[in-house]
Design a protein around this motif. Sequence first.
Motif, mmCIF file in Angstrom:
data_model
loop_
_atom_site.group_PDB
_atom_site.id
_atom_site.type_symbol
_atom_site.label_atom_id
_atom_site.label_comp_id
_atom_site.label_asym_id
_atom_site.label_seq_id
_atom_site.Cartn_x
_atom_site.Cartn_y
_atom_site.Cartn_z
ATOM 1 N N ASP A 289 8.020 -50.539 52.658
ATOM 2 C CA ASP A 289 6.840 -51.197 52.748
ATOM 3 C C ASP A 289 6.739 -52.250 51.216
ATOM 4 N N PRO A 290 6.805 -53.122 50.886
ATOM 5 C CA PRO A 290 6.272 -54.337 49.360
ATOM 6 C C PRO A 290 5.163 -54.128 48.058
ATOM 7 N N ARG A 291 4.138 -53.044 49.221
ATOM 8 C CA ARG A 291 3.315 -53.260 48.617
ATOM 9 C C ARG A 291 3.375 -51.847 47.722
ATOM 10 N N ARG A 292 4.052 -50.230 48.066
ATOM 11 C CA ARG A 292 4.862 -48.800 47.957
ATOM 12 C C ARG A 292 5.419 -49.322 47.350
ATOM 13 N N LEU A 293 6.267 -50.056 47.580
ATOM 14 C CA LEU A 293 7.329 -50.195 46.399
ATOM 15 C C LEU A 293 6.959 -50.425 45.283
ATOM 16 N N LEU A 294 6.060 -51.452 44.836
ATOM 17 C CA LEU A 294 5.596 -51.736 44.060
ATOM 18 C C LEU A 294 4.512 -50.637 43.222
ATOM 19 N N GLY A 295 4.129 -50.356 44.229
ATOM 20 C CA GLY A 295 3.441 -48.916 43.204
ATOM 21 C C GLY A 295 4.381 -47.351 42.907
ATOM 22 N N TRP A 296 5.534 -47.988 43.223
ATOM 23 C CA TRP A 296 6.109 -46.826 42.995
ATOM 24 C C TRP A 296 6.961 -47.648 41.467
ATOM 25 N N SER A 297 7.254 -48.846 41.659
ATOM 26 C CA SER A 297 7.663 -49.992 40.512
ATOM 27 C C SER A 297 6.757 -48.890 39.143
ATOM 28 N N THR A 298 5.596 -49.499 39.599
ATOM 29 C CA THR A 298 4.506 -49.164 38.336
ATOM 30 C C THR A 298 5.098 -48.156 37.766
ATOM 31 N N VAL A 299 4.961 -46.785 38.267
ATOM 32 C CA VAL A 299 4.898 -45.396 37.854
ATOM 33 C C VAL A 299 6.280 -45.832 36.828
ATOM 34 N N SER A 300 7.321 -46.423 37.373
ATOM 35 C CA SER A 300 8.345 -46.142 36.314
ATOM 36 C C SER A 300 8.985 -47.600 35.627
ATOM 37 N N GLN A 301 7.602 -48.750 35.201
ATOM 38 C CA GLN A 301 7.527 -49.159 34.419
ATOM 39 C C GLN A 301 6.279 -48.612 33.233
ATOM 40 N N VAL A 302 5.376 -47.237 33.733
ATOM 41 C CA VAL A 302 5.146 -46.769 33.060
ATOM 42 C C VAL A 302 5.339 -45.734 31.827
ATOM 43 N N GLY A 303 6.720 -45.601 32.881
ATOM 44 C CA GLY A 303 7.628 -44.391 31.605
ATOM 45 C C GLY A 303 8.412 -45.617 30.609
ATOM 46 N N PHE A 304 8.957 -47.103 30.917
ATOM 47 C CA PHE A 304 9.290 -47.924 29.713
ATOM 48 C C PHE A 304 8.517 -48.033 29.070
ATOM 49 N N LEU A 305 6.677 -48.484 29.292
ATOM 50 C CA LEU A 305 5.993 -48.384 28.144
ATOM 51 C C LEU A 305 5.275 -47.038 27.477
ATOM 52 N N LEU A 306 5.886 -46.012 27.439
ATOM 53 C CA LEU A 306 6.004 -44.705 26.872
ATOM 54 C C LEU A 306 6.881 -44.596 26.019
ATOM 55 N N VAL A 307 7.929 -45.233 25.816
ATOM 56 C CA VAL A 307 9.925 -45.685 24.404
ATOM 57 C C VAL A 307 8.623 -45.736 23.846
ATOM 58 N N PRO A 308 7.739 -46.587 23.402
ATOM 59 C CA PRO A 308 7.724 -47.231 21.883
ATOM 60 C C PRO A 308 6.873 -45.858 21.410
ATOM 61 N N ILE A 309 5.752 -45.648 22.727
ATOM 62 C CA ILE A 309 4.944 -44.687 21.697
ATOM 63 C C ILE A 309 5.524 -43.728 20.792
ATOM 64 N N VAL A 310 6.511 -42.672 21.474
ATOM 65 C CA VAL A 310 7.090 -42.228 21.078
ATOM 66 C C VAL A 310 8.032 -42.367 19.646
ATOM 67 N N ALA A 311 7.851 -43.729 19.444
ATOM 68 C CA ALA A 311 8.951 -43.874 17.882
ATOM 69 C C ALA A 311 7.469 -43.823 16.956
ATOM 70 N N ALA A 312 5.484 -43.668 17.823
ATOM 71 C CA ALA A 312 4.726 -43.849 16.467
ATOM 72 C C ALA A 312 5.429 -43.175 15.602
ATOM 73 N N GLY A 313 4.818 -44.033 14.373
ATOM 74 C CA GLY A 313 4.680 -43.498 13.178
ATOM 75 C C GLY A 313 6.147 -43.512 12.575
ATOM 76 N N ARG A 314 7.263 -43.887 13.366
ATOM 77 C CA ARG A 314 8.259 -43.660 12.816
ATOM 78 C C ARG A 314 9.149 -44.856 12.738
ATOM 79 N N SER A 315 8.375 -45.784 13.345
ATOM 80 C CA SER A 315 9.244 -46.982 13.498
ATOM 81 C C SER A 315 8.595 -48.282 13.304
ATOM 82 N N ASP A 316 8.220 -49.169 12.589
ATOM 83 C CA ASP A 316 7.068 -50.340 12.747
ATOM 84 C C ASP A 316 7.631 -51.663 14.414
ATOM 85 N N LEU A 317 7.767 -51.556 14.517
ATOM 86 C CA LEU A 317 8.434 -51.924 15.647
ATOM 87 C C LEU A 317 7.652 -51.863 17.066
#
Length: 469
Positions: A289-317
């Motif tokens: 189902d394309p919408r369910r696929l996109l639902g799991w895709s958004t879960v994955s995208q949250v993982g990518f979006l958390l990456v810069p938070i790990v570097a908070a305070g240690r990188s100006d980027l």
Amino acid sequence: METEMMRPLLLLPEMLLAGGALAALIGGSFVPRHRQWTIRIFTAIVLAATIVAAAIQLRSPATSAFDDSFAVDTTTGIARILAASGTLLILAIAADEISASARESESYALLLFSTAGTVLLAGANDLLALAVGFLLASIPLYALIGLAHTRGGAEATMKTYLMGALFGILLLLGVTILSGLTGTTGYAELADRLADAPQAVVTVAAVAVIAGLMFKAGGVPGHFWVPDAAQATTATAATFLTTVPKIGALLAVYRLATVLPPSSWPLLVAALAVASMTLGNLAAYWQSDPRRLLGWSTVSQVGFLLVPIVAAGRSDLALPSLLVYLTGYTATNIAAFAVSAALPEHRDLADYRGLAAQRPWLAAALLVALLGLVGTPPTAVFVGKLTTATAAWDGGYAWLAVVVFGNSVLSLFYYLRWITPTYRDAGDKPVVESRLSDRRWSARLAVSAAALSLVAGLAAGPLWYVVSR
């Protein structure tokens, strides 16, 4: 002195959203069903006014309102513009899907209320403001999901409500522990006092608050409701809940991370990032189902979006890369869901076979959106993924940057499962027909949002300049 401390006009965008939601809710009760489109126009005007007000305030120096409990800075300004713009684009799907329905005006009020909660989360500089923003962003989603009036919609609503209650309790538990340890709820005081608090207790509180915010973002461990809701609810609600609330939740995690002791959260956020992107990719691969696929895709995208938070305070980027990624993700994810909204009868990936020959512009929008979510240049998500990986590397988390690129390659395979039939000859297999003329606004939105993703990627330089002020 009180006026100087409160400065309510600094919250004009939030007041516009909340006031507009109340007006839409009350005014819709007096408007006939065949004229509910006037409430949609009113909602669009409120969102446009919010964007203008946020853009004007974005030019002012960073400050705070209500005794430093709400930050008014570049981060909050970008969040306001992204949240309001995303909701404004989603109104195009609503024009096709819920026009003249029995709950049209209520839907617009719920969208505005949840958007207001999202921007409150993004600017919260106090634990109590964080809790209020979380509740205001979450509660309207339960009703939005339930407006589908189907058995699957009812199940998704119940699952979302129960998960929201559980993770809401966790968030409030963490807030209670942190305020009890320090005797304050303001982030400025927390940063000073938590250094002397028992680190084990602080870590427990950090886990509770961040886990609560992960429900709002749709990431591990609060992700279980996302695929069901994306599949079973209306396209309007599915597009909104997988896009707009993430903006406030992830920026709230970033702000909180900057005041917590470094020993209590980086490893936790890194583990959640890896779990979200990996689990989301693996689960999405098996969806038809394309919408369910996109639902799991958004879960994955949250993982990518958390990456810069790990570097908070240690990188100006870290912060600029997060804001750029959120900008690209908002446009790209809306484009992908808009394609599914324009073709509501296509509920299996095989139904898209031969779409490129019949609807070339819609197929092109889908191609741009899905390759954009992978992180293919020159889309905005590519810039976001590249800069987030660079921030992780710069912050001393080189292994996390490698995980980002590995999972990006992994995600390509399940997006290709959707792209391949779209550009394959239909042959003898009958193509599921859709009354595209009845969904013209969704089709136009898909093309427009895909174009925005490309434009944001090509204009990455000016965008980076704005977010890194």
